[in-house]
Design a protein around this motif. Structure first.
Motif, PDB file in Angstrom:
ATOM      1  N   SER A  67       0.832  -1.198   0.000  1.00 54.57           N
ATOM      2  CA  SER A  67       0.000   0.000   0.000  1.00 54.57           C
ATOM      3  C   SER A  67       0.870   1.254   0.000  1.00 54.57           C
ATOM      4  CB  SER A  67      -0.924   0.012   1.227  1.00 54.57           C
ATOM      5  OG  SER A  67      -1.574   1.253   1.347  1.00 54.57           O
ATOM      6  N   ARG A  68       0.762   2.054  -1.051  1.00 53.32           N
ATOM      7  CA  ARG A  68       1.548   3.283  -1.139  1.00 53.32           C
ATOM      8  C   ARG A  68       1.139   4.287  -0.062  1.00 53.32           C
ATOM      9  NH1 ARG A  68       0.628   4.306  -7.491  1.00 53.32           N
ATOM     10  NH2 ARG A  68      -1.326   3.289  -6.911  1.00 53.32           N
ATOM     11  N   SER A  69      -0.158   4.407   0.176  1.00 48.77           N
ATOM     12  CA  SER A  69      -0.627   5.372   1.172  1.00 48.77           C
ATOM     13  C   SER A  69      -0.158   5.006   2.571  1.00 48.77           C
ATOM     14  CB  SER A  69      -2.152   5.467   1.129  1.00 48.77           C
ATOM     15  OG  SER A  69      -2.741   4.194   1.332  1.00 48.77           O
ATOM     16  N   LEU A  70      -0.099   3.711   2.881  1.00 51.61           N
ATOM     17  CA  LEU A  70       0.352   3.287   4.196  1.00 51.61           C
ATOM     18  C   LEU A  70       1.849   3.542   4.370  1.00 51.61           C
ATOM     19  CD1 LEU A  70      -0.266   1.949   6.887  1.00 51.61           C
ATOM     20  CD2 LEU A  70       0.127  -0.281   5.819  1.00 51.61           C
ATOM     21  N   VAL A  71       2.622   3.276   3.334  1.00 52.33           N
ATOM     22  CA  VAL A  71       4.061   3.550   3.387  1.00 52.33           C
ATOM     23  C   VAL A  71       4.301   5.036   3.622  1.00 52.33           C
ATOM     24  CG1 VAL A  71       6.193   3.585   2.032  1.00 52.33           C
ATOM     25  CG2 VAL A  71       4.719   1.564   1.984  1.00 52.33           C
ATOM     26  N   LEU A  72       3.531   5.881   2.945  1.00 51.59           N
ATOM     27  CA  LEU A  72       3.676   7.323   3.134  1.00 51.59           C
ATOM     28  C   LEU A  72       3.319   7.734   4.553  1.00 51.59           C
ATOM     29  CD1 LEU A  72       4.169  10.154   1.993  1.00 51.59           C
ATOM     30  CD2 LEU A  72       1.787  10.185   1.249  1.00 51.59           C
ATOM     31  N   ALA A  73       2.251   7.165   5.099  1.00 52.30           N
ATOM     32  CA  ALA A  73       1.825   7.509   6.463  1.00 52.30           C
ATOM     33  C   ALA A  73       2.891   7.122   7.484  1.00 52.30           C
ATOM     34  CB  ALA A  73       0.503   6.815   6.788  1.00 52.30           C
ATOM     35  N   ILE A  74       3.495   5.958   7.314  1.00 53.55           N
ATOM     36  CA  ILE A  74       4.562   5.528   8.237  1.00 53.55           C
ATOM     37  C   ILE A  74       5.762   6.459   8.118  1.00 53.55           C
ATOM     38  CG2 ILE A  74       6.192   3.680   8.752  1.00 53.55           C
ATOM     39  CD1 ILE A  74       4.035   1.693   7.832  1.00 53.55           C
ATOM     40  N   GLY A  75       6.126   6.829   6.883  1.00 54.61           N
ATOM     41  CA  GLY A  75       7.238   7.747   6.688  1.00 54.61           C
ATOM     42  C   GLY A  75       6.985   9.100   7.319  1.00 54.61           C
ATOM     43  N   LEU A  76       5.765   9.633   7.151  1.00 55.94           N
ATOM     44  CA  LEU A  76       5.400  10.912   7.750  1.00 55.94           C
ATOM     45  C   LEU A  76       5.513  10.863   9.266  1.00 55.94           C
ATOM     46  CD1 LEU A  76       4.140  13.762   7.716  1.00 55.94           C
ATOM     47  CD2 LEU A  76       1.887  12.661   7.545  1.00 55.94           C
ATOM     48  N   THR A  77       5.057   9.775   9.850  1.00 59.57           N
ATOM     49  CA  THR A  77       5.146   9.626  11.302  1.00 59.57           C
ATOM     50  C   THR A  77       6.597   9.637  11.771  1.00 59.57           C
ATOM     51  OG1 THR A  77       3.120   8.295  11.305  1.00 59.57           O
ATOM     52  CG2 THR A  77       4.537   8.162  13.257  1.00 59.57           C
ATOM     53  N   PHE A  78       7.436   8.890  11.084  1.00 59.74           N
ATOM     54  CA  PHE A  78       8.833   8.755  11.522  1.00 59.74           C
ATOM     55  C   PHE A  78       9.593  10.068  11.391  1.00 59.74           C
ATOM     56  CE2 PHE A  78      13.276   7.402  11.151  1.00 59.74           C
ATOM     57  CZ  PHE A  78      13.361   6.569  12.261  1.00 59.74           C
ATOM     58  N   TRP A  79       9.415  10.774  10.244  1.00 64.70           N
ATOM     59  CA  TRP A  79      10.204  12.000  10.108  1.00 64.70           C
ATOM     60  C   TRP A  79       9.681  13.106  11.035  1.00 64.70           C
ATOM     61  CZ3 TRP A  79       7.382  12.322   5.016  1.00 64.70           C
ATOM     62  CH2 TRP A  79       6.669  13.500   4.844  1.00 64.70           C
ATOM     63  N   SER A  80       8.386  13.084  11.367  1.00 68.35           N
ATOM     64  CA  SER A  80       7.854  14.063  12.326  1.00 68.35           C
ATOM     65  C   SER A  80       8.433  13.839  13.710  1.00 68.35           C
ATOM     66  CB  SER A  80       6.325  13.985  12.365  1.00 68.35           C
ATOM     67  OG  SER A  80       5.761  14.303  11.103  1.00 68.35           O
ATOM     68  N   ILE A  81       8.623  12.572  14.079  1.00 75.48           N
ATOM     69  CA  ILE A  81       9.262  12.258  15.360  1.00 75.48           C
ATOM     70  C   ILE A  81      10.688  12.783  15.379  1.00 75.48           C
ATOM     71  CG2 ILE A  81      10.104  10.368  16.811  1.00 75.48           C
ATOM     72  CD1 ILE A  81       7.660   8.747  15.933  1.00 75.48           C
ATOM     73  N   MET A  82      11.412  12.633  14.281  1.00 72.71           N
ATOM     74  CA  MET A  82      12.795  13.089  14.206  1.00 72.71           C
ATOM     75  C   MET A  82      12.904  14.617  14.301  1.00 72.71           C
ATOM     76  SD  MET A  82      14.799  10.477  14.077  1.00 72.71           S
ATOM     77  CE  MET A  82      13.630   9.723  15.230  1.00 72.71           C
ATOM     78  N   VAL A  83      11.982  15.311  13.631  1.00 69.56           N
ATOM     79  CA  VAL A  83      11.997  16.774  13.704  1.00 69.56           C
ATOM     80  C   VAL A  83      11.671  17.230  15.123  1.00 69.56           C
ATOM     81  CG1 VAL A  83      10.883  18.880  12.886  1.00 69.56           C
ATOM     82  CG2 VAL A  83      11.407  17.054  11.288  1.00 69.56           C
ATOM     83  N   PHE A  84      10.680  16.611  15.727  1.00 69.13           N
ATOM     84  CA  PHE A  84      10.319  16.953  17.103  1.00 69.13           C
ATOM     85  C   PHE A  84      11.491  16.703  18.047  1.00 69.13           C
ATOM     86  CE2 PHE A  84       8.269  16.148  21.218  1.00 69.13           C
ATOM     87  CZ  PHE A  84       7.453  17.274  21.324  1.00 69.13           C
ATOM     88  N   ALA A  85      12.203  15.596  17.833  1.00 67.31           N
ATOM     89  CA  ALA A  85      13.345  15.262  18.690  1.00 67.31           C
ATOM     90  C   ALA A  85      14.499  16.246  18.517  1.00 67.31           C
ATOM     91  CB  ALA A  85      13.824  13.846  18.401  1.00 67.31           C
ATOM     92  N   THR A  86      14.616  16.870  17.331  1.00 66.51           N
ATOM     93  CA  THR A  86      15.683  17.842  17.107  1.00 66.51           C
ATOM     94  C   THR A  86      15.561  19.020  18.063  1.00 66.51           C
ATOM     95  OG1 THR A  86      15.691  17.231  14.766  1.00 66.51           O
ATOM     96  CG2 THR A  86      16.823  19.262  15.348  1.00 66.51           C
ATOM     97  N   GLY A  87      14.361  19.307  18.502  1.00 61.08           N
ATOM     98  CA  GLY A  87      14.153  20.394  19.457  1.00 61.08           C
ATOM     99  C   GLY A  87      14.707  20.116  20.836  1.00 61.08           C
TER     100      GLY A  87
END
Length: 549
Positions: free
Chosen positions: A174-194
């Motif tokens: 599922s392309r949409s599911l892969v995108l959703a997982i990627g969005l979740t992971f990179w948002s966690i990384m950006v939040f952690a940069t703070g």
């Protein structure tokens, strides 16, 4: 569609040898014997009426609740594997655009806040004249060389390594599911940069950001190529790619608050925005049906490719590799500009983040958005004469943009530089959507996620060497770095060189379509496929007649 597959509308569908039919079970020439046809018809009916309905009837409560929520909100997404409508295409484009905005903003916020609050020193730590930046809320001690790596290879290397396997997963799952997982992971990384305190922690979050963001562009390109036909694809992908400029403007806009709002909270805010976007992606995006009105040279009839077949299909596609080379050269300048423009204004014109942040945000948004839209519109109009005109539009625009970008760095003051920067964005940023459309035009639909990932990987990996090249030039005199000279060496050169290779790409695209007598005009694709279907039907009837005799 895989063999013996159930159609979502309730009609059994069987696919063999590239011949498909809905409502009736249509077999290839080898499978026209009555006894085999009856067996496969029975299997197809069983697949849908038995197993498929059993699964539908055994929904878990959480799935039923999720569907009820979607009905309550009035969301009308395209059902999995069904033909798209204009409404669903616009909805998907809108959602993917906002995902693209977040993707780019999260990527570029680091070089925006680095020179005015995040980084402890603007010049080399070993220089006696080093001066501390605003560090009222804490800062991270990293050098000019570290900044080049953080905005370049530290992000790009992981981005490239992750992109290809993740895109293969998107092509097969599922392309949409892969995108959703990627969005979740990179948002966690950006939040952690703070929350980072040390340089090594910053390296880890940047590499994690690369893993998550690697899912975005390949998935979006593939999905939009199934939502939009070839003759409107350049404009659709240009509108999606305009998220680069909205994202950059968002990064500069919020980054300009680093004097009043601690840089740590800027990163946390971007992370929170990603978490807010996640349910929107899950509620609205579905996998559209693969388009069958695209004419692609050397594509096979099956809807699935093995890794070996994918590698071979891409290997022998000369226009694809020329396009990758052109985009890689172009990104050398683009990544250098994005990574060092804020520092250039901070050092050369003594502009504060509140001034250059707002100015660059407005200029990049208006200039980039307008250029991207006009580039896609012009490419679609000219592509009626042939798909190769998409590449020619890029080549011409880069030649025009080169003198403008030189003027940005040689301007006598910041105001003049901002004005010329608008002209540079207006002409140079026509290329993203057009180049993405060319990738889709020359590759089979079954491997478009992987083709897009390879394209993005090559162009990004080479492009991310640009910021590192700027760092190397600056390191020649670490105590008195000449940002103007470094940027003049890299950026205009990449624009002109890429124009030549984009022109070559156009020539190769034209030859590729002409070599196999395929229609160069994308509007003729449906007619061409109808003729192929008619020829296939005639051959099949002739085979049935011979069997009867």
């Amino acid at each position: 569609m895989a063999e013996n597959e159930a159609d979502p509308n309730g009609t059994a569908t069987v696919s063999n040898g590239g011949v498909r039919s809905t409502g009736f079970v249509t077999m290839s020439i080898e499978e026209t014997r009555p006894e085999k046809s009856a067996i496969l018809t029975s299997k197809a009916a069983t697949l849908y009426t038995g197993e498929a309905r059993a699964v539908e009837g055994a929904e878990r409560p959480i799935i039923a609740t999720w569907k009820s929520l979607k009905r309550t909100l009035g969301v009308r997404a395209t059902p999995e594997g069904q033909v798209t409508t204009k409404r669903s295409a616009v909805l998907a484009l809108t959602v993917l655009f906002f995902v693209s905005v977040l993707n780019q903003a999260d990527r570029w916020v680091l070089p925006v806040v680095a020179p005015d609050g995040m980084r402890c020193f603007l010049t080399g730590d070993s220089c006696s004249n080093a001066t501390a930046s605003n560090a009222s809320c804490g800062c991270v001690d990293f050098s000019t060389y570290d900044q080049g790596i953080l905005t370049g290879p530290a992000f790009c290397a992981i981005y490239v390594i992750s992109g290809i396997p993740l895109s293969y997963l998107a092509d097969t799952k599922s392309r949409s599911l892969v995108l959703a997982i990627g969005l979740t992971f990179w948002s966690i990384m950006v939040f952690a940069t703070g929350f980072v305190k040390e340089t090594w922690q910053l390296y880890l979050t940047r590499m994690g950001l690369g893993i998550g963001e690697a899912t975005c562009t390949p998935v979006a390109f593939s999905m939009l190529s199934d939502y939009f036909p070839s003759h409107t694809r350049a404009l659709a992908l240009s509108l999606y790619s305009s998220g680069v400029y909205f994202g950059g403007a968002t990064a500069y806009g919020l980054g300009s608050l680093s004097k009043t709002l601690c840089w740590t909270w800027i990163f946390r805010l971007f992370g929170i925005l990603g978490f807010v976007m996640l349910p929107v992606v899950l509620l609205t995006l579905r996998n559209p049906k693969k388009r069958d009105d695209d004419v692609v040279p050397d594509s096979k009839k099956s809807d699935s490719y093995s890794l070996k077949e994918t590698a071979y299909a891409l290997f022998k596609c000369k226009p694809f590799w020329a396009l990758c080379a052109a985009a890689a050269i172009r990104n050398l300048g683009g990544y250098s500009l994005g990574s060092w423009l804020a520092t250039f204004y901070r050092v050369e014109f003594n502009e504060s983040s509140s001034r250059y942040g707002v100015a660059v945000a407005v200029v990049s948004l208006l200039g980039g958005l307008t250029g991207s839209f006009l580039g896609g519109l012009l490419a679609d109009l000219l592509s009626k004469r042939g798909a190769h005109w998409k590449a020619y539009v890029i080549a011409i625009s880069q030649v025009i943009a080169a003198p403008a970008i030189v003027g940005v760095f040689l301007a006598p003051n910041a105001i003049a530089s901002y004005g010329i920067l608008f002209l540079a964005y207006l002409t140079a940023e026509t290329w993203l959507g057009c180049a993405g459309a060319v990738v889709q035009d020359v590759t089979p639909h079954a491997i478009r996620c992987q083709a897009s990932a390879v394209y993005v990987a090559i162009s990004t990996l080479v492009g991310c060497l640009g910021p590192l090249a700027i760092s190397a030039i600056l390191s020649a005199d670490a105590c008195n770095p000449d940002y103007k000279f470094a940027l003049l060496v890299v950026v205009p050169t990449s624009y002109v060189a890429s124009a030549l290779v984009f022109g070559l790409t156009g020539v190769l695209v034209q030859r590729r379509f002409e070599a196999v007598n395929l229609p160069r005009n994308p509007n003729d694709a449906l007619t061409f496929n109808d003729e192929l279907a008619q020829q296939t039907e005639e051959v099949q009837k002739e085979s049935e007649t011979q069997d009867a005799l």
